[in-house]
Design a protein around this motif. Structure first.
Motif, mmCIF file in Angstrom:
data_model
loop_
_atom_site.group_PDB
_atom_site.id
_atom_site.type_symbol
_atom_site.label_atom_id
_atom_site.label_comp_id
_atom_site.label_asym_id
_atom_site.label_seq_id
_atom_site.Cartn_x
_atom_site.Cartn_y
_atom_site.Cartn_z
ATOM 1 N N LEU A 1 0.841 -1.208 0.000
ATOM 2 C CA LEU A 1 0.000 0.000 0.000
ATOM 3 C C LEU A 1 0.875 1.256 0.000
ATOM 4 C CD1 LEU A 1 -2.487 -1.049 2.821
ATOM 5 C CD2 LEU A 1 -2.724 -1.383 0.391
ATOM 6 N N PRO A 2 0.307 2.381 -0.413
ATOM 7 C CA PRO A 2 1.063 3.630 -0.287
ATOM 8 C C PRO A 2 1.427 3.859 1.187
ATOM 9 C CG PRO A 2 -0.969 3.984 -1.542
ATOM 10 C CD PRO A 2 -1.028 2.594 -0.998
ATOM 11 N N ASN A 3 2.618 4.298 1.422
ATOM 12 C CA ASN A 3 3.109 4.594 2.787
ATOM 13 C C ASN A 3 3.204 3.374 3.688
ATOM 14 O OD1 ASN A 3 3.305 7.351 2.293
ATOM 15 N ND2 ASN A 3 1.171 7.728 2.875
ATOM 16 N N GLN A 4 3.096 2.172 3.146
ATOM 17 C CA GLN A 4 3.211 0.986 4.008
ATOM 18 C C GLN A 4 4.676 0.546 4.068
ATOM 19 O OE1 GLN A 4 1.601 -2.733 2.488
ATOM 20 N NE2 GLN A 4 0.749 -3.252 4.500
ATOM 21 N N TYR A 5 5.141 0.279 5.289
ATOM 22 C CA TYR A 5 6.505 -0.229 5.459
ATOM 23 C C TYR A 5 6.430 -1.710 5.791
ATOM 24 C CZ TYR A 5 7.861 4.623 5.467
ATOM 25 O OH TYR A 5 8.046 5.921 5.091
ATOM 26 N N THR A 6 7.553 -2.393 5.587
ATOM 27 C CA THR A 6 7.565 -3.837 5.849
ATOM 28 C C THR A 6 7.169 -4.126 7.303
ATOM 29 O OG1 THR A 6 9.206 -4.132 4.140
ATOM 30 C CG2 THR A 6 8.976 -5.926 5.697
ATOM 31 N N LYS A 7 7.590 -3.270 8.213
ATOM 32 C CA LYS A 7 7.240 -3.536 9.627
ATOM 33 C C LYS A 7 5.710 -3.475 9.837
ATOM 34 C CE LYS A 7 7.547 0.957 11.959
ATOM 35 N NZ LYS A 7 6.170 1.226 11.648
ATOM 36 N N ASP A 8 5.034 -2.580 9.114
ATOM 37 C CA ASP A 8 3.558 -2.507 9.225
ATOM 38 C C ASP A 8 2.947 -3.805 8.711
ATOM 39 O OD1 ASP A 8 3.846 0.222 9.878
ATOM 40 O OD2 ASP A 8 3.878 0.755 7.750
ATOM 41 N N TRP A 9 3.501 -4.270 7.604
ATOM 42 C CA TRP A 9 2.992 -5.497 6.980
ATOM 43 C C TRP A 9 3.213 -6.705 7.892
ATOM 44 C CZ3 TRP A 9 -0.251 -7.946 4.357
ATOM 45 C CH2 TRP A 9 0.008 -9.139 3.695
ATOM 46 N N VAL A 10 4.383 -6.738 8.531
ATOM 47 C CA VAL A 10 4.671 -7.856 9.440
ATOM 48 C C VAL A 10 3.661 -7.835 10.594
ATOM 49 C CG1 VAL A 10 6.367 -8.744 11.109
ATOM 50 C CG2 VAL A 10 7.108 -8.055 8.810
#
Ligand code: SF4
Length: 397
Positions: A167-176
């Protein structure tokens, strides 16, 4: 006759999510009853055109959308009963309903279970409020958690969750964090999709107006890689490019309905805009719900698999069926395309048809042959090929 699957499209949503380009409409719920009647007439019309010919048992039934969970359980029940008149249900039939967490409560889920739905596909999409806002989803994450809990209480033991990454502005840590939240809900199945910014959608307009940055493809590839690792560690089998299934005792919770697509086996598409593949034809129905309803006002007799709703009917010749079998089968990471199954279906080895294509793909490291220990072998994507799957499918077009 081989067994068949049925897809029923429910083209209604409360609001349209900003990223969505599916065939679905907000503000048309007043059509719901007439729409379900039209779906029942479509079933009757197909039954009549079969003229007593056996279509095989119905092995999976999938209510997709749109938001099928906007339909009252009695309307879902009506379609199920009509389909029982069309053909016998397999004893282990899988009946899936897509659920949008912003549309159901405890009572709805109990009722839907009672009418025979035995699998839910719940669109959770993210565990983060700000990401759900970017997607314009109706619900918060807590609501999705409650829906899973109510579903379990209602008796559902086969639940799939959908999440979106990249997603826009999504970082890998958010996804994890979203992935860990997903695992904590212990679903039997997970579908993870990379966001695709579709032309003409409100999300694309916001990106073009610099409200959000364009999603980063490399970041999305990293998120996919992380998902593979984390879900493997959590005991999920990565069986299709975007799908993971849990093994519990002897059972593994694949999406049996989607396996039918990936194995290029027959399915009938019912409802507005639905696609089908049956009796050697690909079918596409009229997209607009009101027009679809109108088409079933009169009784029109047509040869199977045609109905009044079909706007596109394409005969699939043998070569095209082989191409499609390769393209779809290669999505199945464990199973791939078995040479024996291919030969039983088409009377030829895979390499007799696609030798050049396969040689090229093997040289690029995108596919490999794997022995099945029974004298058979299957062609499959390599790990590297997972990330370039579209390039692989292109070879067979
Ligand atoms: S709920 Fe699903 S089908 Fe409906 S608008 Fe949102 S993404 Fe599209």
């Amino acid at each position: 006759m081989e067994n068949v699957s049925i897809y029923v499209h429910i083209p209604f949503c409360k609001i349209r999510c900003g990223y969505c380009d599916f065939n679905t409409y907000s503000g048309l719920m007043h059509l719901a009853e007439g729409y379900v009647d039209a779906v029942c007439r479509e079933i009757t019309s197909l039954k009549r055109s079969l003229g007593g010919k056996d279509i095989g048992k119905i092995k999976t039934l999938y209510f997709g959308g749109g938001t099928p969970s906007l339909l009252a359980p009695s309307l879902i029940d009506k379609i199920i009963r009509q389909l029982q008149k069309f053909s016998a249900f397999a004893e282990d039939i899988e009946i899936t309903l897509e659920v949008n967490p912003g549309t159901v409560d405890r009572e709805y889920l109990a009722n839907i279970y009672d009418v025979g739905v035995n699998r839910l596909s719940i669109g959770v999409q993210s565990a983060h409020k700000k990401e759900l806002e970017i997607l314009d989803r109706l619900h918060g994450y807590e609501e999705a958690v409650r829906v899973v809990e109510f579903s379990r209480n209602s008796g559902f033991d086969n639940i799939s969750l959908d999440f979106i990454y990249g997603l826009p502005n999504q970082y890998t840590k958010d996804w994890v964090e979203s992935l860990k939240a997903a695992i904590s809900l212990a679903p039997e199945h997970l579908s993870l999709y990379a966001l695709s910014v579709e032309p003409g959608t409100p999300l694309e307009k916001k990106i073009l107006a610099s409200v959000y940055p364009m999603p980063d493809e490399d970041a999305a590839a990293d998120m996919y890689e992380v998902a593979i690792e984390i879900l493997d560690g959590a005991g999920y089998t990565h069986y299709e490019i975007s799908n993971w299934a849990k093994r519990k005792r002897q059972e593994i919770f694949y999406s049996m309905h989607n396996l039918q697509y990936w194995r290029n086996l027959p399915y009938i598409g019912l409802g507005a805009g639905a696609h089908g593949f049956v009796s050697g034809y690909r079918t596409i129905n009229e997209s607009f719900p009101q027009r679809y309803i109108n088409l079933f006002k009169d009784d029109v007799h047509m040869p199977f698999p045609q109905t009044a709703a079909i706007v596109d009917l394409v005969k699939i010749d043998n070569y095209r069926e082989m191409q499609e079998t390769m393209m779809m089968g290669l999505r199945l990471l464990e199973e791939g395309v078995s040479d024996l199954t291919f030969r039983n279906r088409f009377g030829l080895h895979i390499e007799e048809i696609f030798e050049k294509e396969i040689t090229r793909l093997i040289e690029k490291g995108l596919v490999l042959w794997a022995d099945n220990n029974n004298g058979d072998r299957s062609i499959k994507l390599t790990k590297f090929g997972y990330f370039l799957a579209n390039q692989v499918f292109q070879e067979f077009v």
